[in-house]
Design an enzyme around this catalytic site. Structure first.
Site, PDB file in Angstrom:
ATOM      1  N   TYR A 261       0.503  -1.265   0.186  1.00  0.00           N
ATOM      2  CA  TYR A 261      -0.320   0.450   0.355  1.00  0.00           C
ATOM      3  C   TYR A 261       0.385   1.227   0.086  1.00  0.00           C
ATOM      4  O   TYR A 261       0.160   2.391  -0.955  1.00  0.00           O
ATOM      5  CB  TYR A 261      -1.288   0.232   1.503  1.00  0.00           C
ATOM      6  CG  TYR A 261      -2.216  -0.598   0.650  1.00  0.00           C
ATOM      7  CD1 TYR A 261      -2.488  -1.841   1.461  1.00  0.00           C
ATOM      8  CD2 TYR A 261      -3.147  -0.380  -0.037  1.00  0.00           C
ATOM      9  CE1 TYR A 261      -2.849  -2.638   1.483  1.00  0.00           C
ATOM     10  CE2 TYR A 261      -4.217  -0.908  -0.260  1.00  0.00           C
ATOM     11  CZ  TYR A 261      -4.683  -2.314   0.482  1.00  0.00           C
ATOM     12  OH  TYR A 261      -5.690  -3.248   0.007  1.00  0.00           O
TER      13      TYR A 261
ATOM     14  N   ARG B 140       1.560   1.234  -2.908  1.00  0.00           N
ATOM     15  CA  ARG B 140       0.769   2.464  -4.162  1.00  0.00           C
ATOM     16  C   ARG B 140       0.128   3.815  -3.906  1.00  0.00           C
ATOM     17  O   ARG B 140      -0.432   4.532  -4.773  1.00  0.00           O
ATOM     18  CB  ARG B 140      -0.723   1.330  -4.157  1.00  0.00           C
ATOM     19  CG  ARG B 140      -1.012  -0.260  -5.001  1.00  0.00           C
ATOM     20  CD  ARG B 140      -1.843  -0.734  -4.781  1.00  0.00           C
ATOM     21  NE  ARG B 140      -3.148  -0.174  -4.672  1.00  0.00           N
ATOM     22  CZ  ARG B 140      -4.198  -0.568  -4.536  1.00  0.00           C
ATOM     23  NH1 ARG B 140      -4.274  -1.964  -3.724  1.00  0.00           N
ATOM     24  NH2 ARG B 140      -5.399  -0.175  -4.150  1.00  0.00           N
TER      25      ARG B 140
ATOM     26  N   VAL C 233      -9.521   3.759  -4.704  1.00  0.00           N
ATOM     27  CA  VAL C 233      -8.823   4.288  -3.883  1.00  0.00           C
ATOM     28  C   VAL C 233      -7.653   5.691  -3.790  1.00  0.00           C
ATOM     29  O   VAL C 233      -6.710   5.872  -2.808  1.00  0.00           O
ATOM     30  CB  VAL C 233      -8.356   2.866  -3.099  1.00  0.00           C
ATOM     31  CG1 VAL C 233      -9.605   2.042  -2.417  1.00  0.00           C
ATOM     32  CG2 VAL C 233      -7.388   2.138  -3.586  1.00  0.00           C
TER      33      VAL C 233
ATOM     34  N   HIS D 184     -14.660   2.453  -1.306  1.00  0.00           N
ATOM     35  CA  HIS D 184     -13.797   1.301  -0.685  1.00  0.00           C
ATOM     36  C   HIS D 184     -12.534   2.159  -0.290  1.00  0.00           C
ATOM     37  O   HIS D 184     -11.724   1.923  -0.365  1.00  0.00           O
ATOM     38  CB  HIS D 184     -12.929   0.806  -1.939  1.00  0.00           C
ATOM     39  CG  HIS D 184     -14.542  -0.636  -2.476  1.00  0.00           C
ATOM     40  ND1 HIS D 184     -13.896  -0.567  -3.915  1.00  0.00           N
ATOM     41  CD2 HIS D 184     -15.871  -0.796  -1.910  1.00  0.00           C
ATOM     42  CE1 HIS D 184     -15.113  -1.408  -3.927  1.00  0.00           C
ATOM     43  NE2 HIS D 184     -16.087  -1.414  -3.335  1.00  0.00           N
TER      44      HIS D 184
ATOM     45  N   CYS E  89      -7.736   0.371  16.972  1.00  0.00           N
ATOM     46  CA  CYS E  89      -9.028   0.864  17.607  1.00  0.00           C
ATOM     47  C   CYS E  89      -9.679   2.088  16.846  1.00  0.00           C
ATOM     48  O   CYS E  89     -10.409   2.540  17.043  1.00  0.00           O
ATOM     49  CB  CYS E  89      -8.256   2.322  18.820  1.00  0.00           C
ATOM     50  SG  CYS E  89      -7.077   3.381  18.015  1.00  0.00           S
TER      51      CYS E  89
HETATM   52  C1  BV8 Z   1     -18.823  -6.664   1.175  1.00  0.00           C
HETATM   53  C2  BV8 Z   1     -10.239  -1.269  -1.989  1.00  0.00           C
HETATM   54  C3  BV8 Z   1     -20.124  -7.241   2.865  1.00  0.00           C
HETATM   55  C4  BV8 Z   1      -8.745  -2.301  -1.749  1.00  0.00           C
HETATM   56  C5  BV8 Z   1     -11.409  -2.875  -2.835  1.00  0.00           C
HETATM   57  C6  BV8 Z   1     -22.000 -11.160  -3.103  1.00  0.00           C
HETATM   58  C7  BV8 Z   1     -21.578 -11.622  -4.793  1.00  0.00           C
HETATM   59  C8  BV8 Z   1     -20.310 -12.400  -4.458  1.00  0.00           C
HETATM   60  C9  BV8 Z   1     -19.405 -11.848  -3.186  1.00  0.00           C
HETATM   61  C10 BV8 Z   1     -18.999 -11.286  -2.474  1.00  0.00           C
HETATM   62  C11 BV8 Z   1     -20.572 -10.315  -2.205  1.00  0.00           C
HETATM   63  N1  BV8 Z   1     -20.538  -9.945  -1.682  1.00  0.00           N
HETATM   64  C12 BV8 Z   1     -19.251  -9.710  -0.577  1.00  0.00           C
HETATM   65  C13 BV8 Z   1     -19.000 -10.892  -1.430  1.00  0.00           C
HETATM   66  C14 BV8 Z   1     -16.930 -11.416  -1.709  1.00  0.00           C
HETATM   67  C15 BV8 Z   1     -16.521  -9.252  -2.258  1.00  0.00           C
HETATM   68  C16 BV8 Z   1     -16.351  -9.964  -3.497  1.00  0.00           C
HETATM   69  O1  BV8 Z   1     -17.254  -8.793  -3.987  1.00  0.00           O
HETATM   70  N2  BV8 Z   1     -15.366 -10.672  -4.528  1.00  0.00           N
HETATM   71  C17 BV8 Z   1     -15.765 -10.632  -5.958  1.00  0.00           C
HETATM   72  C18 BV8 Z   1     -14.033 -10.604  -6.273  1.00  0.00           C
HETATM   73  C19 BV8 Z   1     -16.502 -11.442  -6.143  1.00  0.00           C
HETATM   74  N3  BV8 Z   1     -16.670  -8.303  -1.847  1.00  0.00           N
HETATM   75  C20 BV8 Z   1     -16.259  -7.500  -0.563  1.00  0.00           C
HETATM   76  O2  BV8 Z   1     -15.720  -8.182   0.373  1.00  0.00           O
HETATM   77  C21 BV8 Z   1     -17.246  -6.222  -0.496  1.00  0.00           C
HETATM   78  N4  BV8 Z   1     -17.001  -6.345   0.963  1.00  0.00           N
HETATM   79  O3  BV8 Z   1     -19.298  -6.856   0.662  1.00  0.00           O
HETATM   80  O4  BV8 Z   1     -18.900  -6.924   2.675  1.00  0.00           O
HETATM   81  C22 BV8 Z   1     -19.450  -9.366   3.127  1.00  0.00           C
HETATM   82  C23 BV8 Z   1     -18.445  -9.039   4.483  1.00  0.00           C
HETATM   83  C24 BV8 Z   1     -18.145 -10.077   4.954  1.00  0.00           C
HETATM   84  C25 BV8 Z   1     -18.684 -11.343   3.475  1.00  0.00           C
HETATM   85  C26 BV8 Z   1     -19.400 -11.447   3.125  1.00  0.00           C
HETATM   86  C27 BV8 Z   1     -19.920 -10.191   2.678  1.00  0.00           C
HETATM   87  C28 BV8 Z   1     -15.539  -5.479  -0.397  1.00  0.00           C
HETATM   88  C29 BV8 Z   1     -15.505  -5.310  -1.409  1.00  0.00           C
HETATM   89  C30 BV8 Z   1     -14.259  -4.243  -1.781  1.00  0.00           C
HETATM   90  C31 BV8 Z   1     -12.820  -4.613  -1.401  1.00  0.00           C
HETATM   91  N5  BV8 Z   1     -12.051  -3.235  -1.849  1.00  0.00           N
HETATM   92  N6  BV8 Z   1     -10.699  -1.948  -3.217  1.00  0.00           N
HETATM   93  C32 BV8 Z   1      -7.529  -2.033  -2.572  1.00  0.00           C
HETATM   94  O5  BV8 Z   1      -8.016  -1.674  -3.393  1.00  0.00           O
HETATM   95  O6  BV8 Z   1      -6.639  -2.061  -2.065  1.00  0.00           O
HETATM   96  S1  BV8 Z   1     -12.386  -3.586  -4.804  1.00  0.00           S
HETATM   97  C33 BV8 Z   1     -10.647  -3.328  -5.712  1.00  0.00           C
HETATM   98  O7  BV8 Z   1     -11.026  -4.303  -6.250  1.00  0.00           O
HETATM   99  C34 BV8 Z   1     -11.062  -1.871  -6.430  1.00  0.00           C
HETATM  100  O8  BV8 Z   1     -11.662  -1.242  -5.320  1.00  0.00           O
HETATM  101  C35 BV8 Z   1     -12.615  -2.269  -7.580  1.00  0.00           C
HETATM  102  O9  BV8 Z   1     -14.067  -2.528  -6.821  1.00  0.00           O
HETATM  103  C36 BV8 Z   1     -11.106  -3.102  -7.592  1.00  0.00           C
HETATM  104  C37 BV8 Z   1     -11.569  -3.996  -8.948  1.00  0.00           C
HETATM  105  O10 BV8 Z   1     -13.222  -3.576  -9.816  1.00  0.00           O
HETATM  106  P1  BV8 Z   1     -12.392  -2.119 -11.006  1.00  0.00           P
HETATM  107  O11 BV8 Z   1     -12.170  -1.142 -10.127  1.00  0.00           O
HETATM  108  O12 BV8 Z   1     -13.680  -2.687 -11.992  1.00  0.00           O
HETATM  109  O13 BV8 Z   1     -10.908  -2.712 -11.548  1.00  0.00           O
HETATM  110  P2  BV8 Z   1     -10.556  -3.736 -12.522  1.00  0.00           P
HETATM  111  O14 BV8 Z   1      -9.555  -3.904 -13.224  1.00  0.00           O
HETATM  112  O15 BV8 Z   1     -11.210  -5.154 -11.841  1.00  0.00           O
HETATM  113  O16 BV8 Z   1     -11.697  -3.638 -13.824  1.00  0.00           O
HETATM  114  C38 BV8 Z   1     -10.727  -2.558 -14.560  1.00  0.00           C
HETATM  115  C39 BV8 Z   1     -12.230  -2.634 -15.663  1.00  0.00           C
HETATM  116  O17 BV8 Z   1     -11.585  -1.017 -16.490  1.00  0.00           O
HETATM  117  C40 BV8 Z   1     -12.141  -3.671 -16.608  1.00  0.00           C
HETATM  118  O18 BV8 Z   1     -12.943  -3.457 -16.828  1.00  0.00           O
HETATM  119  C41 BV8 Z   1     -10.732  -2.851 -17.755  1.00  0.00           C
HETATM  120  O19 BV8 Z   1     -11.270  -3.612 -18.937  1.00  0.00           O
HETATM  121  C42 BV8 Z   1     -11.758  -1.632 -17.363  1.00  0.00           C
HETATM  122  N7  BV8 Z   1     -10.221  -0.152 -18.302  1.00  0.00           N
HETATM  123  C43 BV8 Z   1      -9.042  -0.739 -18.314  1.00  0.00           C
HETATM  124  N8  BV8 Z   1      -8.813   0.847 -19.163  1.00  0.00           N
HETATM  125  C44 BV8 Z   1      -9.657   1.662 -18.813  1.00  0.00           C
HETATM  126  C45 BV8 Z   1     -11.015   0.610 -18.880  1.00  0.00           C
HETATM  127  N9  BV8 Z   1     -12.208   1.377 -19.562  1.00  0.00           N
HETATM  128  C46 BV8 Z   1     -12.238   2.587 -19.679  1.00  0.00           C
HETATM  129  N10 BV8 Z   1     -11.068   3.577 -20.434  1.00  0.00           N
HETATM  130  C47 BV8 Z   1      -9.863   2.711 -19.659  1.00  0.00           C
HETATM  131  N11 BV8 Z   1      -8.527   3.230 -20.196  1.00  0.00           N
HETATM  132 ZN    ZN Z   2      -5.680   2.751  17.898  1.00  0.00          ZN
END
Ligand code: BV8
Ligand code: ZN
Length: 254
Positions: free
Chosen positions: A67, A70, A103, A119, A130
């Protein structure tokens, strides 16, 4: 670049809009998306394996260092024309909500005002024990810094996989998505929940859904308009086509 006239005439009348952005909108600022492979030392790790409480518990130094890298990259990155076009769009639409999964803080640095950070934000650090926000820490020391109040290890103030989203941010995002007339999904693969459900919530309430992405996503089959290409090119062109330059406060740099 030309757009369907139905889209442009619709956008000119819109009063309530929501934009959801993902890592794709920061790609043209030089920041890796989550789908991009990591490089160098980090090539051996998948982001989803590092962005978890378990990874931090197992190896806090490794996660802290990832981090810190990043944070530096985000700090030295600049907003791109896509970020600036969204600032212009916010000025043009009465009720405009920008919901971001990113982020990196680039939307705020570009000048966006109403930003909902689902996020968290890399530039903020908090205590893993804490929860107190840390405004400063010993950046020079290689070790993971500790909370001044309780001695707990500091961590980035971002939402890891398996952690709940900030309740107020999620509530604001859902409320805006359920009342908007148009919902833009921009630069997101639409794989992470619950952010990925917002477009469907908007669509169920009759919003027009517009997707901007380099390639199709699981959402593409459900949208009204799919604009394929780079958000840094499409957004400025779309804003200038919708609100032509003679009366736009600031011509967007394309
Ligand atoms: C939660 C911060 C309650 C950290 C991030 C329901 C169903 C299935 C799974 C789950 C569900 N509920 C919860 C889950 C589990 C999980 C989840 O979703 N897993 C997935 C992988 C299946 N979700 C969670 O855990 C969430 N919490 O729901 O709490 C809970 C609690 C306990 C148990 C169950 C539920 C928390 C999710 C947040 C995680 N933190 N970020 C950090 O950054 O280090 S997520 C992180 O990944 C990013 O923030 C972002 O959201 C994600 C990546 O996604 P994108 O932003 O879309 O980026 P990506 O690279 O994937 O895609 C880029 C896109 O851009 C592509 O399509 C590409 O084609 C396009 N692109 C590229 N260049 C360009 C472009 N487009 C246009 N122009 C360009 N130039
Ligand atoms: Zn503390």
């Amino acid at each position: 670049m030309n757009f369907p006239s139905s889209l442009l005439s619709f956008l000119r009348k819109v009063e309530r809009a929501v934009v959801l952005t993902g890592a794709g909108v920061s790609q043209e600022s030089g920041l890796r998306t989550f789908r991009d492979a990591q490089s160098g030392l980090w090539a051996q790790y998948r982001p989803e394996d590092l962005a978890t409480p378990q990874a931090f518990a197992r190896d806090p130094q490794l996660v802290w260092d990832w981090y810190a890298l990043r944070r530096e990259k985000a700090r030295s990155a600049e907003p791109n024309p896509g970020h600036f076009a969204l600032v212009e769009m916010e000025k043009r639409i009465a009720e405009f909500t920008l919901i971001t999964q990113n982020v990196d803080g680039l939307h705020q640095r570009a000048g966006s005002v109403r930003v909902v950070e689902l996020h968290g934000n890399l530039q903020r650090v908090k205590c893993s024990r804490c929860g107190q926000q840390a405004s400063a820490w010993e950046a020079a020391s290689p070790k993971v810094p500790q909370c001044l109040r309780c001695g707990g290890l500091l961590r980035p103030d971002v939402v890891w996989f398996g952690e709940s989203l900030p309740p107020h941010a999620l509530a604001a995002a859902i409320q805006a998505s359920q009342t908007c007339q148009v919902f833009f999904s921009i630069g997101t693969s639409g794989l992470v929940q619950p952010a990925a459900s917002l477009a469907y919530a908007a669509r169920e309430r009759g919003a027009v859904v517009v997707e901007i992405n380099l390639e199709p996503t699981p959402l593409t089959g459900q949208v009204d308009f799919f604009l394929q290409g780079k958000s840094g090119e499409i957004l400025p062109a779309l804003v200038n086509a919708t609100w032509p330059s003679e009366d736009s406060p600031g011509q967007i740099r394309e």
